[in-house]
Design a protein around this motif. Sequence first.
Motif, mmCIF file in Angstrom:
data_model
loop_
_atom_site.group_PDB
_atom_site.id
_atom_site.type_symbol
_atom_site.label_atom_id
_atom_site.label_comp_id
_atom_site.label_asym_id
_atom_site.label_seq_id
_atom_site.Cartn_x
_atom_site.Cartn_y
_atom_site.Cartn_z
ATOM 1 N N ASN A 43 0.842 -1.193 0.000
ATOM 2 C CA ASN A 43 0.000 0.000 0.000
ATOM 3 C C ASN A 43 0.883 1.250 0.000
ATOM 4 O OD1 ASN A 43 0.753 0.653 2.734
ATOM 5 N ND2 ASN A 43 -0.667 -0.914 3.422
ATOM 6 N N ALA A 44 0.283 2.362 -0.357
ATOM 7 C CA ALA A 44 1.024 3.626 -0.430
ATOM 8 C C ALA A 44 1.516 4.093 0.933
ATOM 9 C CB ALA A 44 0.144 4.704 -1.066
ATOM 10 N N ALA A 45 0.817 3.712 1.996
ATOM 11 C CA ALA A 45 1.215 4.147 3.338
ATOM 12 C C ALA A 45 2.609 3.657 3.713
ATOM 13 C CB ALA A 45 0.199 3.661 4.374
ATOM 14 N N THR A 46 3.016 2.503 3.221
ATOM 15 C CA THR A 46 4.367 2.021 3.511
ATOM 16 C C THR A 46 5.314 2.214 2.330
ATOM 17 O OG1 THR A 46 3.703 -0.248 2.955
ATOM 18 C CG2 THR A 46 3.710 0.345 5.267
ATOM 19 N N TYR A 47 4.822 2.115 1.103
ATOM 20 C CA TYR A 47 5.713 2.234 -0.060
ATOM 21 C C TYR A 47 6.226 3.655 -0.271
ATOM 22 C CZ TYR A 47 5.219 -2.419 -2.130
ATOM 23 O OH TYR A 47 5.302 -3.757 -2.393
ATOM 24 N N VAL A 48 5.332 4.645 -0.272
ATOM 25 C CA VAL A 48 5.731 6.010 -0.627
ATOM 26 C C VAL A 48 6.777 6.585 0.329
ATOM 27 C CG1 VAL A 48 4.910 8.371 -0.971
ATOM 28 C CG2 VAL A 48 3.608 6.455 -1.912
ATOM 29 N N PRO A 49 6.571 6.550 1.649
ATOM 30 C CA PRO A 49 7.616 7.094 2.532
ATOM 31 C C PRO A 49 8.951 6.350 2.392
ATOM 32 C CG PRO A 49 5.585 6.751 3.765
ATOM 33 C CD PRO A 49 5.411 6.107 2.419
ATOM 34 N N ASN A 50 8.887 5.052 2.140
ATOM 35 C CA ASN A 50 10.118 4.273 2.037
ATOM 36 C C ASN A 50 10.907 4.588 0.768
ATOM 37 O OD1 ASN A 50 11.633 2.073 3.442
ATOM 38 N ND2 ASN A 50 11.512 1.251 1.369
ATOM 39 N N MET A 51 10.232 5.023 -0.290
ATOM 40 C CA MET A 51 10.949 5.372 -1.518
ATOM 41 C C MET A 51 11.982 6.461 -1.246
ATOM 42 S SD MET A 51 8.072 5.507 -4.434
ATOM 43 C CE MET A 51 7.001 4.143 -4.784
ATOM 44 N N GLU A 52 11.629 7.397 -0.375
ATOM 45 C CA GLU A 52 12.569 8.467 -0.043
ATOM 46 C C GLU A 52 13.591 8.004 0.989
ATOM 47 O OE1 GLU A 52 12.816 13.053 1.501
ATOM 48 O OE2 GLU A 52 10.854 12.132 1.272
ATOM 49 N N SER A 53 13.131 7.401 2.077
ATOM 50 C CA SER A 53 14.060 7.037 3.155
ATOM 51 C C SER A 53 15.066 5.968 2.744
ATOM 52 C CB SER A 53 13.294 6.598 4.408
ATOM 53 O OG SER A 53 12.576 5.405 4.161
ATOM 54 N N SER A 54 14.698 5.102 1.804
ATOM 55 C CA SER A 54 15.620 4.054 1.344
ATOM 56 C C SER A 54 16.609 4.583 0.311
ATOM 57 C CB SER A 54 14.845 2.887 0.734
ATOM 58 O OG SER A 54 14.266 3.279 -0.504
ATOM 59 N N GLY A 55 16.337 5.768 -0.225
ATOM 60 C CA GLY A 55 17.181 6.326 -1.271
ATOM 61 C C GLY A 55 16.812 5.851 -2.665
ATOM 62 N N LEU A 56 15.712 5.116 -2.787
ATOM 63 C CA LEU A 56 15.309 4.548 -4.071
ATOM 64 C C LEU A 56 14.995 5.624 -5.109
ATOM 65 C CD1 LEU A 56 14.773 1.869 -5.530
ATOM 66 C CD2 LEU A 56 12.426 1.993 -4.722
ATOM 67 N N ILE A 57 14.257 6.649 -4.722
ATOM 68 C CA ILE A 57 13.915 7.728 -5.660
ATOM 69 C C ILE A 57 15.174 8.463 -6.102
ATOM 70 C CG2 ILE A 57 12.770 9.987 -5.858
ATOM 71 C CD1 ILE A 57 10.833 7.699 -6.169
ATOM 72 N N GLN A 58 16.054 8.780 -5.171
ATOM 73 C CA GLN A 58 17.299 9.464 -5.510
ATOM 74 C C GLN A 58 18.144 8.611 -6.459
ATOM 75 O OE1 GLN A 58 18.209 12.591 -4.834
ATOM 76 N NE2 GLN A 58 20.059 12.290 -6.042
ATOM 77 N N TRP A 59 18.247 7.318 -6.176
ATOM 78 C CA TRP A 59 19.062 6.413 -7.000
ATOM 79 C C TRP A 59 18.538 6.356 -8.433
ATOM 80 C CZ3 TRP A 59 18.079 1.745 -9.531
ATOM 81 C CH2 TRP A 59 19.201 1.048 -9.970
ATOM 82 N N ILE A 60 17.236 6.153 -8.598
ATOM 83 C CA ILE A 60 16.690 6.045 -9.950
ATOM 84 C C ILE A 60 16.774 7.393 -10.671
ATOM 85 C CG2 ILE A 60 14.217 6.442 -9.527
ATOM 86 C CD1 ILE A 60 15.615 3.661 -11.744
ATOM 87 N N SER A 61 16.610 8.491 -9.943
ATOM 88 C CA SER A 61 16.723 9.823 -10.547
ATOM 89 C C SER A 61 18.125 10.070 -11.088
ATOM 90 C CB SER A 61 16.369 10.903 -9.527
ATOM 91 O OG SER A 61 15.011 10.818 -9.170
ATOM 92 N N GLU A 62 19.126 9.567 -10.405
ATOM 93 C CA GLU A 62 20.506 9.736 -10.846
ATOM 94 C C GLU A 62 20.788 8.993 -12.154
ATOM 95 O OE1 GLU A 62 22.716 8.372 -7.464
ATOM 96 O OE2 GLU A 62 22.238 10.150 -6.297
ATOM 97 N N HIS A 63 19.966 8.012 -12.480
ATOM 98 C CA HIS A 63 20.211 7.210 -13.666
ATOM 99 C C HIS A 63 19.231 7.469 -14.811
ATOM 100 C CE1 HIS A 63 22.253 5.073 -10.414
ATOM 101 N NE2 HIS A 63 23.157 4.863 -11.345
ATOM 102 N N MET A 64 18.253 8.317 -14.594
ATOM 103 C CA MET A 64 17.290 8.632 -15.657
ATOM 104 C C MET A 64 17.892 9.634 -16.619
ATOM 105 S SD MET A 64 13.697 8.930 -13.579
ATOM 106 C CE MET A 64 12.751 9.286 -15.035
ATOM 107 N N GLN A 65 17.563 9.470 -17.877
ATOM 108 C CA GLN A 65 18.003 10.419 -18.879
ATOM 109 C C GLN A 65 17.082 11.627 -18.833
ATOM 110 O OE1 GLN A 65 18.059 8.842 -22.815
ATOM 111 N NE2 GLN A 65 18.964 10.670 -23.699
ATOM 112 N N GLY A 66 17.651 12.797 -18.864
ATOM 113 C CA GLY A 66 16.867 14.025 -18.834
ATOM 114 C C GLY A 66 16.224 14.314 -20.176
ATOM 115 N N PRO A 67 15.403 15.365 -20.226
ATOM 116 C CA PRO A 67 14.739 15.753 -21.477
ATOM 117 C C PRO A 67 15.782 16.082 -22.554
ATOM 118 C CG PRO A 67 13.958 17.076 -19.636
ATOM 119 C CD PRO A 67 15.071 16.237 -19.130
ATOM 120 N N THR A 68 15.439 15.797 -23.788
ATOM 121 C CA THR A 68 16.353 16.075 -24.894
ATOM 122 C C THR A 68 15.972 17.314 -25.656
ATOM 123 O OG1 THR A 68 15.079 14.609 -26.325
ATOM 124 C CG2 THR A 68 16.955 13.644 -25.163
ATOM 125 N N GLU A 69 14.819 17.881 -25.402
ATOM 126 C CA GLU A 69 14.397 19.112 -26.095
ATOM 127 C C GLU A 69 13.977 20.157 -25.112
ATOM 128 O OE1 GLU A 69 11.634 18.495 -29.258
ATOM 129 O OE2 GLU A 69 12.531 16.584 -29.743
#
Length: 69
Positions: A43-69
Amino acid sequence: MYLGLQVGSREPVKPPIDAFVEKFGNKGLVKTKYDVIRGGQHNAATYVPNMESSGLIQWISEHMQGPTE
């Protein structure tokens, strides 16, 4: 390919993520970050806060390609 994965330790059905990460994670072109949320449920109550505290969002953001235009 970068895959951010998380699962709650109290999921009603345990998905085969462990086997996937063992077989494909961080081998060749597949890079993974895998986190088990202790006491977490599917559920979102456990998944969403953990995405930030685990560093998961930061990690995936570091590897995403930015906009090209």
